[in-house]
Design an enzyme around this catalytic site. Structure first.
Site, mmCIF file in Angstrom:
data_model
loop_
_atom_site.group_PDB
_atom_site.id
_atom_site.type_symbol
_atom_site.label_atom_id
_atom_site.label_comp_id
_atom_site.label_asym_id
_atom_site.label_seq_id
_atom_site.Cartn_x
_atom_site.Cartn_y
_atom_site.Cartn_z
ATOM 1 N N LYS A 16 9.881 -93.541 26.862
ATOM 2 C CA LYS A 16 10.883 -93.962 27.856
ATOM 3 C C LYS A 16 10.625 -93.293 29.216
ATOM 4 C CE LYS A 16 14.361 -95.943 25.223
ATOM 5 N NZ LYS A 16 13.594 -96.703 24.248
ATOM 6 N N LYS A 68 1.028 -81.060 23.588
ATOM 7 C CA LYS A 68 1.719 -80.034 24.392
ATOM 8 C C LYS A 68 1.007 -78.679 24.368
ATOM 9 C CE LYS A 68 6.287 -82.144 24.091
ATOM 10 N NZ LYS A 68 7.716 -81.949 23.867
ATOM 11 N N ASP A 104 11.632 -78.702 28.219
ATOM 12 C CA ASP A 104 12.388 -79.216 27.061
ATOM 13 C C ASP A 104 13.630 -78.376 26.787
ATOM 14 O OD1 ASP A 104 10.780 -81.406 26.512
ATOM 15 O OD2 ASP A 104 9.451 -80.276 25.186
ATOM 16 N N GLY A 132 7.453 -76.041 16.950
ATOM 17 C CA GLY A 132 7.376 -76.018 18.407
ATOM 18 C C GLY A 132 8.705 -76.337 19.083
ATOM 19 N N ASN A 153 14.975 -72.249 8.327
ATOM 20 C CA ASN A 153 13.856 -73.168 8.143
ATOM 21 C C ASN A 153 13.528 -73.329 6.670
ATOM 22 O OD1 ASN A 153 11.810 -74.824 9.304
ATOM 23 N ND2 ASN A 153 10.288 -73.254 8.777
HETATM 24 P P1 ATR Z 1 7.579 -79.596 16.149
HETATM 25 O O1 ATR Z 1 6.568 -79.143 17.148
HETATM 26 O O2 ATR Z 1 8.092 -80.996 16.379
HETATM 27 O O3 ATR Z 1 8.685 -78.613 15.949
HETATM 28 P P2 ATR Z 1 6.174 -78.630 13.848
HETATM 29 O O4 ATR Z 1 5.688 -77.459 14.617
HETATM 30 O O5 ATR Z 1 5.220 -79.338 12.916
HETATM 31 O O6 ATR Z 1 6.770 -79.751 14.770
HETATM 32 O O7 ATR Z 1 7.455 -78.144 13.008
HETATM 33 C C1 ATR Z 1 8.168 -79.025 12.226
HETATM 34 C C2 ATR Z 1 9.426 -78.308 11.719
HETATM 35 O O8 ATR Z 1 10.204 -79.248 10.972
HETATM 36 C C3 ATR Z 1 9.152 -77.158 10.767
HETATM 37 O O9 ATR Z 1 10.157 -76.183 10.940
HETATM 38 C C4 ATR Z 1 9.259 -77.832 9.398
HETATM 39 O O10 ATR Z 1 9.568 -76.967 8.348
HETATM 40 P P3 ATR Z 1 8.411 -76.098 7.612
HETATM 41 O O11 ATR Z 1 8.073 -74.978 8.542
HETATM 42 O O12 ATR Z 1 9.041 -75.639 6.354
HETATM 43 O O13 ATR Z 1 7.269 -77.057 7.415
HETATM 44 C C5 ATR Z 1 10.410 -78.749 9.651
HETATM 45 N N1 ATR Z 1 10.479 -79.903 8.733
HETATM 46 C C6 ATR Z 1 9.678 -80.993 8.709
HETATM 47 N N2 ATR Z 1 10.080 -81.862 7.759
HETATM 48 C C7 ATR Z 1 11.181 -81.321 7.157
HETATM 49 C C8 ATR Z 1 12.072 -81.731 6.108
HETATM 50 N N3 ATR Z 1 11.909 -82.910 5.479
HETATM 51 N N4 ATR Z 1 13.103 -80.912 5.780
HETATM 52 C C9 ATR Z 1 13.276 -79.721 6.409
HETATM 53 N N5 ATR Z 1 12.477 -79.281 7.406
HETATM 54 C C10 ATR Z 1 11.445 -80.057 7.780
#
Ligand code: ATR
Length: 279
Positions: A16, A68, A104, A132, A153
Site C-alpha cells: 500500500k 530490512k 516502524d 524483528g 514468545n
Molecule cells: P518478524 O521479523 O516478522 O518478527 P521473525 O523474526 O521470523 O519475523 O519472528 C517471528 C516471530 O513470530 C517469532 O517470535 C516466532 O516465534 P518463535 O521465536 O518461537 O519462532 C513468532 N511466531 C511465528 N509463528 C507463530 C505461531 N504460530 N505461534 C506463536 N508464535 C509464532
C-alpha cells in the site's frame, strides 16, 4: 522531473506504500513519484535493485520484507532505532551517503497514542513475539513511558535474550521481562496486548491467556488485512474491549519517512480513513 522514491520488497504487488505516499504527495503539493520495486527471490536481488534505483536518480526508498536487515547493512549511517532494531525500513540518499532509519516502532507508538487515544505513559504492555517486529517495537514503547513490558514468545529463550540485550537501552523505570507466556505471574493484566509475531500471516494465532486483558484494554495486531485478523478475533473472545490492526502503524511510519525525505509531515487522518475503507 519529479523526485523519485520507491518501496523495495518481495513480494511487493500488494504493498500500500505507493498509494499512501501518492496521497501524501498530492496533499502536500510535493513533486515526486513513488513506485514499487520487486527485489526478487535470488540472493543479491535487493542490492542490485537498490543500486539500479540510485543510479537512475532515486532519492530514497522504503524497505519491506524480507530486506530490512540488508537495508541496514547497505547504509553507512543509521539512526539509534535502526541500529537497535537491527533493521532499517527507510533509506535516504545524499550524494554518496546512504542513511538508514527505522520508523516502524515510532509509527506504532504514534498510532496507539494519537490515532487510538491510548497514552502509553504508565501502561502495562504484553508483547507477543521476539523476532524483528517485536525488537523494533520495544524501544519506542519504553520511550513513550510504558512502565511494564512483558515479552512472551513461543520460544522462551529468544524472548529472554531479547530482554537481556535491550534492557540497558530502556529507561530504568520500565520493568522488562522475557520468557514464555506461561512464565507470567498468574493474574497479571495488561492495558495493551500487542501481536508482533508473524503468526497472523499464516492465519495462525499466538495463544492469549483469557484474563490478560485489563478493563478497557487494547489488543493490537501489527499486521493488517481484510476484516479482523485471527489474533484480534481471539483477543475479543478473551476479553479485549478494543481491537486494532496495523493499518495505522503503516500510515504513521510512512508519514515519518515522508517527513525525513521531504522536510514536512503530512496529515495522516484522511489517508488512514481512505485506507481502512479500501482494505
Ligand atoms: P518478524 O521479523 O516478522 O518478527 P521473525 O523474526 O521470523 O519475523 O519472528 C517471528 C516471530 O513470530 C517469532 O517470535 C516466532 O516465534 P518463535 O521465536 O518461537 O519462532 C513468532 N511466531 C511465528 N509463528 C507463530 C505461531 N504460530 N505461534 C506463536 N508464535 C509464532
Amino acid at each position: 522531473m519529479p523526485d523519485r522514491y520507491a518501496v523495495i520488497g518481495h513480494p511487493i504487488a500488494h504493498s500500500k506504500s505507493p498509494l499512501i505516499h501518492g496521497l501524501f504527495a498530492q496533499a502536500t503539493g510535493q513533486d515526486m513519484r513513488y513506485e514499487a520495486i520487486d527485489g526478487g527471490a535470488e540472493a543479491g536481488g535487493f542490492g542490485r535493485a537498490l543500486a539500479a534505483f540510485r543510479a537512475a536518480g532515486g532519492r530514497g526508498v522504503n524497505v519491506t520484507l524480507p530486506f530490512k536487515l540488508e537495508a541496514l547493512a547497505a547504509a553507512g549511517e543509521a539512526s539509534d532505532d535502526a541500529r537497535l532494531a537491527g533493521a532499517a525500513n527507510a533509506l535516504r540518499f545524499d550524494g554518496d551517503r546512504v542513511q538508514a532509519c527505522n520508523f516502524d516502532g515510532i509509527g506504532l507508538a504514534r498510532d496507539i497514542e494519537v490515532n487510538l487515544g491510548l497514552p502509553l505513559a504508565g501502561r502495562r504492555v504484553l508483547l507477543l513475539g521476539a523476532g524483528g517486529a517485536a525488537r523494533g517495537a520495544l524501544l519506542p514503547l519504553a520511550r513513550a513511558g510504558a512502565r511494564r513490558i512483558a515479552i512472551a514468545n513461543r520460544t522462551a529463550a529468544k524472548a529472554a535474550s531479547l530482554a537481556r540485550e535491550l534492557a540497558p537501552h530502556l529507561p530504568g523505570s520500565c520493568i522488562l521481562s522475557g520468557g514464555a507466556l506461561a512464565d507470567l505471574p498468574a493474574g497479571e493484566t495488561f492495558d495493551l496486548v500487542l501481536n508482533a509475531t508473524s503468526a497472523s500471516l499464516s492465519a495462525g494465532t499466538p495463544a492469549v491467556p483469557p484474563g490478560a486483558f485489563a478493563p478497557g484494554a487494547l489488543a493490537y495486531d501489527m499486521v493488517y488485512g481484510q476484516g479482523l485478523t485471527p489474533f484480534l478475533q481471539l483477543a475479543q473472545a478473551a476479553g479485549a474491549t478494543r481491537v486494532a490492526d496495523g493499518a495505522g502503524m503503516l500510515v504513521e511510519q510512512a508519514a515519518e519517512a515522508f517527513a525525513w525525505w521531504r522536510g514536512m509531515r503530512p496529515d495522516t487522518r484522511q489517508v488512514l480513513s481512505m485506507l481502512q475503507s479500501r482494505s
